[in-house]
Design a protein around this motif. Structure first.
Motif, mmCIF file in Angstrom:
data_model
loop_
_atom_site.group_PDB
_atom_site.id
_atom_site.type_symbol
_atom_site.label_atom_id
_atom_site.label_comp_id
_atom_site.label_asym_id
_atom_site.label_seq_id
_atom_site.Cartn_x
_atom_site.Cartn_y
_atom_site.Cartn_z
ATOM 1 N N SER A 1 -22.920 -59.437 21.018
ATOM 2 C CA SER A 1 -24.084 -60.247 20.663
ATOM 3 C C SER A 1 -25.239 -60.080 21.658
ATOM 4 C CB SER A 1 -23.686 -61.723 20.579
ATOM 5 O OG SER A 1 -23.348 -62.200 21.873
ATOM 6 N N LEU A 2 -24.999 -59.447 22.789
ATOM 7 C CA LEU A 2 -26.076 -59.235 23.768
ATOM 8 C C LEU A 2 -27.039 -58.162 23.270
ATOM 9 C CD1 LEU A 2 -24.072 -59.220 27.121
ATOM 10 C CD2 LEU A 2 -25.522 -61.035 26.225
ATOM 11 N N PRO A 3 -28.338 -58.310 23.588
ATOM 12 C CA PRO A 3 -29.284 -57.267 23.191
ATOM 13 C C PRO A 3 -29.050 -56.006 24.014
ATOM 14 C CG PRO A 3 -30.380 -58.982 24.452
ATOM 15 C CD PRO A 3 -28.972 -59.418 24.245
ATOM 16 N N ARG A 4 -29.379 -54.892 23.413
ATOM 17 C CA ARG A 4 -29.205 -53.610 24.100
ATOM 18 C C ARG A 4 -30.431 -53.329 24.952
ATOM 19 N NH1 ARG A 4 -26.330 -49.491 20.187
ATOM 20 N NH2 ARG A 4 -26.937 -48.217 21.933
ATOM 21 N N PRO A 5 -30.313 -52.495 25.977
ATOM 22 C CA PRO A 5 -31.439 -52.208 26.865
ATOM 23 C C PRO A 5 -32.624 -51.542 26.152
ATOM 24 C CG PRO A 5 -29.397 -51.380 27.814
ATOM 25 C CD PRO A 5 -29.085 -51.881 26.444
ATOM 26 N N ASP A 6 -32.385 -50.849 25.062
ATOM 27 C CA ASP A 6 -33.496 -50.172 24.374
ATOM 28 C C ASP A 6 -34.225 -51.120 23.418
ATOM 29 O OD1 ASP A 6 -31.611 -50.423 22.416
ATOM 30 O OD2 ASP A 6 -31.407 -48.288 22.013
ATOM 31 N N GLY A 7 -33.914 -52.419 23.489
ATOM 32 C CA GLY A 7 -34.613 -53.393 22.676
ATOM 33 C C GLY A 7 -33.955 -53.659 21.347
ATOM 34 N N ARG A 8 -32.984 -52.859 20.979
ATOM 35 C CA ARG A 8 -32.286 -53.095 19.716
ATOM 36 C C ARG A 8 -31.109 -54.019 19.961
ATOM 37 N NH1 ARG A 8 -30.294 -47.821 17.357
ATOM 38 N NH2 ARG A 8 -29.687 -47.500 19.486
ATOM 39 N N GLY A 9 -30.876 -54.902 19.074
ATOM 40 C CA GLY A 9 -29.724 -55.782 19.179
ATOM 41 C C GLY A 9 -28.652 -55.333 18.219
ATOM 42 N N VAL A 10 -27.576 -55.999 18.245
ATOM 43 C CA VAL A 10 -26.471 -55.705 17.343
ATOM 44 C C VAL A 10 -26.387 -56.866 16.366
ATOM 45 C CG1 VAL A 10 -23.999 -55.296 17.197
ATOM 46 C CG2 VAL A 10 -25.270 -54.472 19.165
ATOM 47 N N SER A 11 -26.174 -56.557 15.114
ATOM 48 C CA SER A 11 -26.120 -57.625 14.125
ATOM 49 C C SER A 11 -24.921 -58.527 14.409
ATOM 50 C CB SER A 11 -26.021 -57.037 12.721
ATOM 51 O OG SER A 11 -24.723 -56.533 12.504
ATOM 52 N N PRO A 12 -25.032 -59.795 14.124
ATOM 53 C CA PRO A 12 -23.917 -60.700 14.378
ATOM 54 C C PRO A 12 -22.709 -60.410 13.495
ATOM 55 C CG PRO A 12 -25.833 -61.897 13.504
ATOM 56 C CD PRO A 12 -26.209 -60.466 13.633
ATOM 57 N N ASP A 13 -22.896 -59.621 12.438
ATOM 58 C CA ASP A 13 -21.785 -59.287 11.555
ATOM 59 C C ASP A 13 -20.977 -58.096 12.061
ATOM 60 O OD1 ASP A 13 -22.712 -61.278 9.898
ATOM 61 O OD2 ASP A 13 -23.928 -59.897 8.698
ATOM 62 N N ALA A 14 -21.462 -57.445 13.126
ATOM 63 C CA ALA A 14 -20.782 -56.243 13.622
ATOM 64 C C ALA A 14 -19.413 -56.620 14.199
ATOM 65 C CB ALA A 14 -21.615 -55.564 14.693
#
Length: 105
Positions: free
Chosen positions: A80-93
């Motif tokens: 659930s943490l955002p990635r360093p490149d500004g993209r996050g991961v969907s909560p459904d992942a």
């Protein structure tokens, strides 16, 4: 042996009794007291070791369950943490699942 039960012990004699004792020793039915006590003590030691081993196994199994739950929690937090490149991961992942290319949350 059933023939001896019908006969009186006085008619068997000392030779017969000695033969019976030897027969019982050879078949393992008659053992010296010291050997019996040693076998009993060894049995008790094995029983105690088994009991301690089972206690340890149950405790290890309980701790494994706790560690598994903690690892799942940590995995969900990390996904659930955002990635360093500004993209996050969907909560459904799912844990360990990579985000779809170009996905932005």
């Amino acid at each position: 042996m059933s023939a001896l039960i019908g006969a009186g012990w006085a008619t068997v004699g000392t030779t017969g009794l000695l033969g019976l004792a030897v027969l019982l020793v050879l078949t393992g039915k008659l053992v010296p007291r010291r050997l019996y006590l040693d076998m009993k003590q060894e049995r008790d030691l094995w029983r105690q070791a088994h009991t301690e081993s089972e206690k340890g196994r149950v405790e290890a199994q309980r701790q494994s369950g706790e560690l598994l739950e903690l690892s799942r929690t940590a995995g969900h937090i990390l996904t659930s943490l955002p990635r360093p490149d500004g993209r996050g991961v969907s909560p459904d992942a799912e844990v360990g699942e990579a985000p779809a290319p170009g996905a932005v949350s």
